[in-house]
Design a protein around this motif. Structure first.
Motif, mmCIF file in Angstrom:
data_model
loop_
_atom_site.group_PDB
_atom_site.id
_atom_site.type_symbol
_atom_site.label_atom_id
_atom_site.label_comp_id
_atom_site.label_asym_id
_atom_site.label_seq_id
_atom_site.Cartn_x
_atom_site.Cartn_y
_atom_site.Cartn_z
ATOM 1 N N ALA A 97 103.417 79.534 33.387
ATOM 2 C CA ALA A 97 104.314 78.393 33.544
ATOM 3 C C ALA A 97 105.741 78.791 33.189
ATOM 4 C CB ALA A 97 103.845 77.240 32.666
ATOM 5 N N PHE A 130 99.152 76.375 35.369
ATOM 6 C CA PHE A 130 100.315 76.347 34.473
ATOM 7 C C PHE A 130 99.929 75.803 33.099
ATOM 8 C CE2 PHE A 130 104.029 76.122 37.731
ATOM 9 C CZ PHE A 130 103.532 77.265 38.324
ATOM 10 N N ARG A 189 109.003 78.892 35.704
ATOM 11 C CA ARG A 189 109.864 77.753 35.397
ATOM 12 C C ARG A 189 111.087 77.652 36.323
ATOM 13 N NH1 ARG A 189 107.784 74.180 33.768
ATOM 14 N NH2 ARG A 189 106.951 75.035 31.857
ATOM 15 N N THR A 194 110.210 76.825 40.066
ATOM 16 C CA THR A 194 109.803 75.442 40.328
ATOM 17 C C THR A 194 110.977 74.489 40.104
ATOM 18 O OG1 THR A 194 108.923 75.370 38.091
ATOM 19 C CG2 THR A 194 107.342 75.656 39.837
ATOM 20 N N CYS A 254 97.876 74.260 40.848
ATOM 21 C CA CYS A 254 98.986 74.895 40.126
ATOM 22 C C CYS A 254 99.122 74.289 38.732
ATOM 23 C CB CYS A 254 100.302 74.721 40.875
ATOM 24 S SG CYS A 254 100.372 75.641 42.402
ATOM 25 N N ARG A 290 100.304 79.429 29.589
ATOM 26 C CA ARG A 290 101.696 79.028 29.347
ATOM 27 C C ARG A 290 102.676 80.087 29.827
ATOM 28 N NH1 ARG A 290 101.384 75.058 24.413
ATOM 29 N NH2 ARG A 290 99.499 74.108 25.197
ATOM 30 N N ARG A 325 97.641 70.607 29.093
ATOM 31 C CA ARG A 325 98.159 71.013 27.789
ATOM 32 C C ARG A 325 97.712 70.079 26.687
ATOM 33 N NH1 ARG A 325 103.859 73.583 28.649
ATOM 34 N NH2 ARG A 325 103.067 75.276 29.925
ATOM 35 N N GLU A 366 99.785 69.538 34.719
ATOM 36 C CA GLU A 366 100.159 70.542 33.728
ATOM 37 C C GLU A 366 100.195 69.929 32.335
ATOM 38 O OE1 GLU A 366 103.856 72.542 34.452
ATOM 39 O OE2 GLU A 366 103.827 73.535 32.509
#
Lengths: 256, 252
Positions: free
Chosen positions: B86, B79, B90, B93, B75, B83, B140, B136
């Protein structure tokens, strides 16, 4: 908020609602036994009913009170002990290895010991929560003190600051971000330990409620309890974050 | 020298405790003295419960961590790469994350009954979150040019993830795994103490309820030692495999 951000926020609400709808559909279709998989209608319905019952608020209050007592005593003791350790490098070299050993110890494992020492009562619960929440705060404070710019210490010596003044005026403000990182962890720990001790001791509280609900197969009550515990975790975290932002506002948006 | 200094405090405490118990200063009702605990340790070792319980706890903790970590990393990569995904997930989660893992113990008990499966489920839930968050943010943080290169090379999605994204994120993912290992052990023991009749946590409770404080302390100290060992071994591994990258990843 920009337009895309608004759209994305709306989208995330829609996804969450869609997931709840999916949960409802799965429950309606009876894909999984309703014994342990009530739909959101029954779960939230039960939650709504509970909100009107005195018993629920009593249990909620008990859990929150224990959590607060344990967390606050751990926060105070952790910052004070951490400051003492943070000031003296010599003391640290003797104590730190022991701390490193105690830190990864599963806090719930000390519950039987505390039961033997204190007995199966209210004080035991608060003591366990405080014990478990102490380490993150203590280690956070020590870490914060270690990273104080050495030149600040020199300045303090030149100004003839007393150790107490040095702690209050320089070391503590400097250590605040680390202390708050410890406090956030301690907050999570205190909720976990409150639930665990209530499940074990059978004392009134939300932890006790959910284990009883599971034992008597009242799945909707169980889900309602889990939702409430999630909400408490969320709300207390948010409150601490707000406090942190308020306390640390003087730091501005300095990175790091 | 550092190690010696570190030993001073525990040794002094144990010696004081032993002295206090021998001289009758504390009545050995709930807490006895170190010598008796050492004898109880030999007993627990001899009758095989210590080894058996350790295997059970480690088995459940490892299986739960493997499951939770695999899902969390998967995951987290998704994510991190997309983006929009994700952003859309949001709220969901953020709503699930604050649920304390121990609150799921009764639910897991209801679904799976006693045994490994319920323990694995709770441990997996607890290990999922740290890996999701760390992976995550690690994905990024990958140098954008690396991703561009992989695009230019026309790598497939799977190749891009396994050849570029995961290796680049690995130092930080490993930090996540280290944190998750500590969490897994704590949660496994907690599940055993509260509900599941297997493993070290259960042995601890049985010793307490059958009024054998020495034996209880043996298990408590053993659990502490295991937690400490797991931490030390993983920290060493991190320093060895990732070197300065590892300590860089730690601070992020």
């Amino acid at each position: 908020m920009t337009r895309t951000a608004t759209l994305q926020a709306l989208g995330s609400v829609a996804v969450a609602l869609a997931l709840i709808a999916l949960w409802q559909l799965a429950a309606n279709a009876g894909l999984i036994s309703p014994v342990f998989f009530p739909g959101p209608d029954r779960s939230f319905g039960t939650l709504w009913e509970q909100l009107h019952e005195a018993d629920f608020w009593l249990a909620c209050g008990e859990t929150l009170r224990r959590m607060a007592l344990g967390f606050l005593s751990a926060a105070i003791a952790g910052v004070v002990l951490g400051s003492v350790l943070g000031l003296s490098e010599r003391l640290r070299s003797y104590v730190e290895p022991t701390l490193e050993f105690v830190r990864p110890l599963p806090a719930s494992a000390v519950i039987p010991l505390f039961v033997l020492l204190i007995g199966l009562n209210e004080r035991m619960i608060v003591a366990v929560i405080a014990f478990a929440s102490l380490w993150p705060v203590l280690l956070g404070t020590v870490h914060g003190f270690k990273t104080v710019e050495p030149r600040l210490g020199e300045v303090a010596r030149m100004l003839h600051l007393s150790p107490l003044a040095f702690v209050l005026k320089m070391a503590l403000p400097n250590a605040m971000p680390d202390i708050f990182a410890g406090l956030r962890l301690a907050l999570t720990v205190s909720l976990i330990l409150a639930v665990v001790t209530e499940m074990l001791s059978g004392m009134e509280g939300l932890g006790h409620n959910i284990i009883m609900a599971a034992r008597s197969f009242r799945s909707a009550d169980l889900y309602a309890g889990i939702i409430v515990l999630g909400a408490i975790g969320f709300a207390t975290n948010l409150a601490l974050e707000r406090i942190e932002r308020h306390v640390l506002r003087w730091r501005g948006t300095e990175p790091g | 020298m550092r190690a010696l200094k570190g030993l001073v405090l525990p040794v002094v405490l144990v010696a004081l405790w032993e002295l206090a118990a021998r001289s009758g200063f504390i009545v050995a009702e709930s807490l006895s003295y170190p010598g008796a605990i050492a004898r109880a340790a030999l007993g627990a070792l001899a009758d095989g419960t210590l080894i058996q319980a350790t295997k059970e706890t480690f088995g459940a903790a490892l299986a739960g961590m493997a499951l939770g970590a695999a899902l969390g990393i998967a995951c987290g990569v998704a994510f991190g790469l997309w983006r929009l995904l994700a952003a859309l997930m949001r709220l969901s989660t953020e709503a699930l994350r604050p649920i304390p893992s121990v609150a799921l113990i009764p639910l897991a008990l209801l679904i799976y009954g006693f045994g490994y499966r319920m323990e694995i489920a709770v441990v997996a839930f607890a290990c999922f979150w740290p890996l999701l968050i760390i992976t995550e943010s690690a994905v990024r943080g990958i140098e954008p040019r690396l991703i561009e290169v992989s695009r230019a090379l026309g790598l497939s999605l799977a190749a891009r993830i396994f050849k570029i994204v995961l290796p680049a994120a690995l130092p930080r993912v490993f930090v996540g795994l280290r944190l998750a290992a500590a969490v897994a052990l704590v949660v496994a023991v907690t599940v055993e103490i509260t509900a599941n009749p297997i493993g070290l946590g259960y042995a601890l409770i049985v010793a307490q309820e059958s009024m054998k404080p020495n034996r209880m302390l043996v298990f408590l100290l053993w659990i502490g030692l295991l937690g400490w060992l797991v931490n030390v071994v993983l920290l060493r591994a991190q320093q060895r495999w990732f070197g300065r990258m590892g300590s860089w990843a730690e601070r992020r």
